[in-house]
Design a protein around this motif. Sequence first.
Motif, mmCIF file in Angstrom:
data_model
loop_
_atom_site.group_PDB
_atom_site.id
_atom_site.type_symbol
_atom_site.label_atom_id
_atom_site.label_comp_id
_atom_site.label_asym_id
_atom_site.label_seq_id
_atom_site.Cartn_x
_atom_site.Cartn_y
_atom_site.Cartn_z
ATOM 1 N N LEU A 453 -7.467 -10.971 -7.047
ATOM 2 C CA LEU A 453 -8.565 -10.064 -7.352
ATOM 3 C C LEU A 453 -9.458 -10.635 -8.448
ATOM 4 C CD1 LEU A 453 -9.978 -7.391 -6.894
ATOM 5 C CD2 LEU A 453 -8.452 -6.358 -8.597
ATOM 6 N N GLY A 454 -8.863 -11.231 -9.477
ATOM 7 C CA GLY A 454 -9.657 -11.829 -10.551
ATOM 8 C C GLY A 454 -10.543 -12.948 -10.030
ATOM 9 N N GLU A 455 -9.968 -13.796 -9.154
ATOM 10 C CA GLU A 455 -10.746 -14.907 -8.586
ATOM 11 C C GLU A 455 -11.896 -14.363 -7.758
ATOM 12 O OE1 GLU A 455 -12.165 -17.524 -5.558
ATOM 13 O OE2 GLU A 455 -10.873 -15.777 -5.188
ATOM 14 N N GLU A 456 -11.648 -13.321 -6.971
ATOM 15 C CA GLU A 456 -12.689 -12.741 -6.133
ATOM 16 C C GLU A 456 -13.825 -12.165 -6.980
ATOM 17 O OE1 GLU A 456 -10.925 -9.886 -3.562
ATOM 18 O OE2 GLU A 456 -10.324 -11.374 -2.065
ATOM 19 N N CYS A 457 -13.474 -11.507 -8.066
ATOM 20 C CA CYS A 457 -14.488 -10.907 -8.944
ATOM 21 C C CYS A 457 -15.357 -11.980 -9.604
ATOM 22 C CB CYS A 457 -13.821 -10.036 -10.012
ATOM 23 S SG CYS A 457 -13.091 -8.507 -9.377
ATOM 24 N N VAL A 458 -14.709 -13.029 -10.126
ATOM 25 C CA VAL A 458 -15.454 -14.112 -10.777
ATOM 26 C C VAL A 458 -16.395 -14.774 -9.781
ATOM 27 C CG1 VAL A 458 -15.225 -16.398 -11.820
ATOM 28 C CG2 VAL A 458 -13.730 -14.531 -12.566
ATOM 29 N N ARG A 459 -15.887 -15.044 -8.585
ATOM 30 C CA ARG A 459 -16.695 -15.733 -7.571
ATOM 31 C C ARG A 459 -17.858 -14.852 -7.110
ATOM 32 N NH1 ARG A 459 -15.008 -17.122 -2.056
ATOM 33 N NH2 ARG A 459 -13.022 -16.109 -2.541
ATOM 34 N N PHE A 460 -17.612 -13.547 -6.958
ATOM 35 C CA PHE A 460 -18.700 -12.669 -6.525
ATOM 36 C C PHE A 460 -19.795 -12.589 -7.589
ATOM 37 C CE2 PHE A 460 -20.911 -8.635 -6.340
ATOM 38 C CZ PHE A 460 -21.329 -8.605 -5.019
ATOM 39 N N LYS A 461 -19.412 -12.504 -8.848
ATOM 40 C CA LYS A 461 -20.425 -12.429 -9.907
ATOM 41 C C LYS A 461 -21.289 -13.687 -9.927
ATOM 42 C CE LYS A 461 -21.095 -11.495 -14.816
ATOM 43 N NZ LYS A 461 -20.459 -11.200 -16.127
ATOM 44 N N PHE A 479 -12.625 -8.206 -1.982
ATOM 45 C CA PHE A 479 -11.960 -7.170 -2.775
ATOM 46 C C PHE A 479 -10.871 -6.439 -1.984
ATOM 47 C CE2 PHE A 479 -16.493 -7.055 -4.374
ATOM 48 C CZ PHE A 479 -16.263 -7.950 -5.399
ATOM 49 N N SER A 480 -10.282 -7.091 -1.019
ATOM 50 C CA SER A 480 -9.226 -6.444 -0.228
ATOM 51 C C SER A 480 -7.833 -6.853 -0.683
ATOM 52 C CB SER A 480 -9.401 -6.783 1.252
ATOM 53 O OG SER A 480 -9.219 -8.177 1.459
ATOM 54 N N THR A 481 -7.746 -7.616 -1.776
ATOM 55 C CA THR A 481 -6.437 -8.110 -2.211
ATOM 56 C C THR A 481 -5.792 -7.203 -3.250
ATOM 57 O OG1 THR A 481 -7.527 -9.487 -3.886
ATOM 58 C CG2 THR A 481 -7.064 -10.501 -1.759
ATOM 59 N N THR A 482 -6.408 -6.069 -3.514
ATOM 60 C CA THR A 482 -5.813 -5.101 -4.440
ATOM 61 C C THR A 482 -5.554 -3.799 -3.673
ATOM 62 O OG1 THR A 482 -6.118 -3.974 -6.562
ATOM 63 C CG2 THR A 482 -8.082 -4.258 -5.186
ATOM 64 N N SER A 483 -5.216 -2.766 -4.395
ATOM 65 C CA SER A 483 -5.003 -1.476 -3.725
ATOM 66 C C SER A 483 -6.327 -0.994 -3.134
ATOM 67 C CB SER A 483 -4.491 -0.442 -4.727
ATOM 68 O OG SER A 483 -5.491 -0.127 -5.675
ATOM 69 N N PHE A 484 -6.234 -0.170 -2.120
ATOM 70 C CA PHE A 484 -7.448 0.321 -1.464
ATOM 71 C C PHE A 484 -8.366 1.021 -2.461
ATOM 72 C CE2 PHE A 484 -9.593 4.061 0.313
ATOM 73 C CZ PHE A 484 -10.489 3.420 1.153
ATOM 74 N N GLU A 485 -7.775 1.858 -3.318
ATOM 75 C CA GLU A 485 -8.591 2.631 -4.255
ATOM 76 C C GLU A 485 -9.354 1.720 -5.204
ATOM 77 O OE1 GLU A 485 -9.868 6.509 -5.016
ATOM 78 O OE2 GLU A 485 -8.430 5.766 -3.548
ATOM 79 N N GLU A 486 -8.681 0.728 -5.767
ATOM 80 C CA GLU A 486 -9.340 -0.191 -6.708
ATOM 81 C C GLU A 486 -10.394 -1.041 -5.991
ATOM 82 O OE1 GLU A 486 -5.955 -2.268 -8.138
ATOM 83 O OE2 GLU A 486 -5.703 -0.981 -9.891
ATOM 84 N N ALA A 491 -16.017 -2.656 -4.608
ATOM 85 C CA ALA A 491 -16.892 -2.983 -3.487
ATOM 86 C C ALA A 491 -18.128 -2.083 -3.469
ATOM 87 C CB ALA A 491 -16.129 -2.847 -2.172
ATOM 88 N N ARG A 492 -17.961 -0.794 -3.749
ATOM 89 C CA ARG A 492 -19.096 0.133 -3.735
ATOM 90 C C ARG A 492 -20.111 -0.238 -4.799
ATOM 91 N NH1 ARG A 492 -20.081 5.985 -2.512
ATOM 92 N NH2 ARG A 492 -21.650 6.668 -4.028
ATOM 93 N N ASP A 493 -19.668 -0.541 -6.006
ATOM 94 C CA ASP A 493 -20.590 -0.953 -7.067
ATOM 95 C C ASP A 493 -21.305 -2.255 -6.707
ATOM 96 O OD1 ASP A 493 -20.113 1.224 -8.629
ATOM 97 O OD2 ASP A 493 -18.785 0.204 -10.059
ATOM 98 N N SER A 494 -20.584 -3.161 -6.059
ATOM 99 C CA SER A 494 -21.173 -4.436 -5.662
ATOM 100 C C SER A 494 -22.269 -4.239 -4.630
ATOM 101 C CB SER A 494 -20.094 -5.375 -5.108
ATOM 102 O OG SER A 494 -19.118 -5.653 -6.097
ATOM 103 N N VAL A 495 -22.025 -3.363 -3.654
ATOM 104 C CA VAL A 495 -23.027 -3.094 -2.628
ATOM 105 C C VAL A 495 -24.266 -2.457 -3.249
ATOM 106 C CG1 VAL A 495 -23.536 -1.688 -0.584
ATOM 107 C CG2 VAL A 495 -21.378 -2.945 -0.742
ATOM 108 N N ARG A 496 -24.089 -1.509 -4.141
ATOM 109 C CA ARG A 496 -25.234 -0.874 -4.796
ATOM 110 C C ARG A 496 -26.064 -1.884 -5.591
ATOM 111 N NH1 ARG A 496 -23.265 3.654 -8.456
ATOM 112 N NH2 ARG A 496 -25.501 4.119 -8.554
ATOM 113 N N ALA A 497 -25.391 -2.832 -6.224
ATOM 114 C CA ALA A 497 -26.115 -3.885 -6.958
ATOM 115 C C ALA A 497 -26.886 -4.777 -5.991
ATOM 116 C CB ALA A 497 -25.131 -4.715 -7.782
ATOM 117 N N LEU A 498 -26.305 -5.088 -4.836
ATOM 118 C CA LEU A 498 -26.989 -5.915 -3.839
ATOM 119 C C LEU A 498 -28.218 -5.207 -3.280
ATOM 120 C CD1 LEU A 498 -23.901 -7.332 -1.897
ATOM 121 C CD2 LEU A 498 -25.478 -8.640 -3.345
ATOM 122 N N MET A 499 -28.181 -3.870 -3.200
ATOM 123 C CA MET A 499 -29.339 -3.117 -2.720
ATOM 124 C C MET A 499 -30.527 -3.313 -3.649
ATOM 125 S SD MET A 499 -27.440 0.436 -1.532
ATOM 126 C CE MET A 499 -28.936 1.226 -0.944
#
Length: 575
Positions: A453-461, A479-486, A491-499
């Motif tokens: 999850l940490g690697e995915e976050c760093v790479r996405f930023k 962001f599928s390597t953690t619990s669904f809720e997390e 993912a939702r915040d990331s999509v809103r930023a991409l908009m």
Amino acid sequence: MKDNNSFSILSPLDRDNVYRQLSATACHDLGLETLCRELTNDPKERNIITAILSNMTADQKTARYRQEVFRDVLALPELRTKMTELFDKIEFIRNFGSTRIDNDEKIGLWHLLHRLDELKDYILCVESMRECLSDERITSEGLTGFKKYLDSLYDDACFAEMKKDIFELKQKTSDIRSVTIGINVNERFEAVSMGLISINDTTFKKSNIISNFADAISSKDKIQKGCDWNGNMHYQLIEKEKTESVMKFMENLSGFMTIRDKPFMDAGIRSTIVNAANGDGVQNSTFYLDKILNKILDSLVKKLRNTLSKYADIAIINITQLIPEFMYYIRFAEFVSKYREKGYSFCEPQVLDSDRNDMDAQGLYNLKLALNSMPMEDIVCNDLIFDKAHTIYILTGANRGGKTTLTQAVGLMYVLAQGGISVPASSFSYKPVDCIYTHFPADEDKTMDLGRLGEECVRFKEIYTECTSDSLLLLNETFSTTSFEEGYYIARDSVRALMKKDVRTIFNTHMHKLASDADEMNKDGNSSMVSSLIMRSDEGKRSFKVEIALPEGSSYARDIAEKYGVTYKMLTNEQ
């Protein structure tokens, strides 16, 4: 892609484009290495093709310029065959010709004559290229411009005059029996300069330089007026340097003065005069001349050979720089022709002038399916658009339902289209992207320090920081390597930023709730909007067809279980 002094069939000369390089990760995620292996067995060519495809610009004129060139190359197989033969010949001459001789190596007459043969072959190759490109069916700006560029190089390098000289003056090595050299001396008979007068098919009657020298000065009438050779088969030493210019003297140099009016050649021609050392240290002129004459031939031949190379290679080097670009189009034309014969569908892309980042793809499919030998009739084609109402897609569906295949297919469409190449679809119109960014699952060894999850976050930023409104972003199970809720909240915040950035995006995910929230996220009032895209299933069977619709139920848990083999049937091997 090109310097200011060269021509390119990959980019118009009037464009000063900004290019962005696809990352090695993106090239891997899009499968470019697999595609390039299919194009050619030559590793060097594969590297060149990959470099061209991965060096992207959003310039619309460049995209049109390339696809016009490709249209011509694709339509004329005889042009491809002939140009490939000519390029191979030029490369062979370059790699194995006398030009590879070290500058310090002893160079004799044979190498000079061999060089003349090479230059003649070069000229014939260039003439053949001009003939190929004179085909009236060629209409692209790139290839018609290339023809004009060749004409200019041909004229500037005096190839027509040079070919005439070579055919008139070239003799076989077996016919040469002597060489006449003119030597200028001062009042003390010290050699001050020398030059090549002629190459002869008859040996000299007298070989001893001292006797020739004695004959020449034994009587006053033996001393010749002027410095032109009178045909006697022995050397004539000149009393002193005449007032004639060096360029006048060189008019006797085998007709090569057809190029004397070329400014960049004058210095080269003058270099065929060899300056000899003089001074008080030389006390015996006859001994000194004898010593020089043992070396003069190699020196003169080397200078003459280098002079010829200088004005011919200027043109040849500029031409050979275009060979990789031409081979890029040829290899893809051969590929498209081959797969069309097998029944696969390709179309010429159409560049949109719209200010919006729109795309309309009809009947698209992933080219890797064809590379894996899946018959065209078994490939499921899809339609997809990008516009204001459909800028970001949240793609959901059953595991192994074709989500990753579609995501990759869209990226490949843009890479090929912007490279000028026909694309796997029935029609494709688009606005070019400045770069493609991919965020696919990382290998295990890349996540040891930060965790998945940490690697995915760093790479996405990092990707988010670099991408622009002209980019294409492909997210695969991000962001599928953690619990669904997390994972869902990240993912939702990331999509809103991409908009807010208005980035064309396909987000392939198992988070059905994220796709269900599309309408709510669209209330933020951004210029771009999110859509739910599903891989439709027909009565539980995978159709591999996409549709803009709400997710088909909450199948996340079952898909994950199937992905990792932990359903009851998979665990117990029951049918």
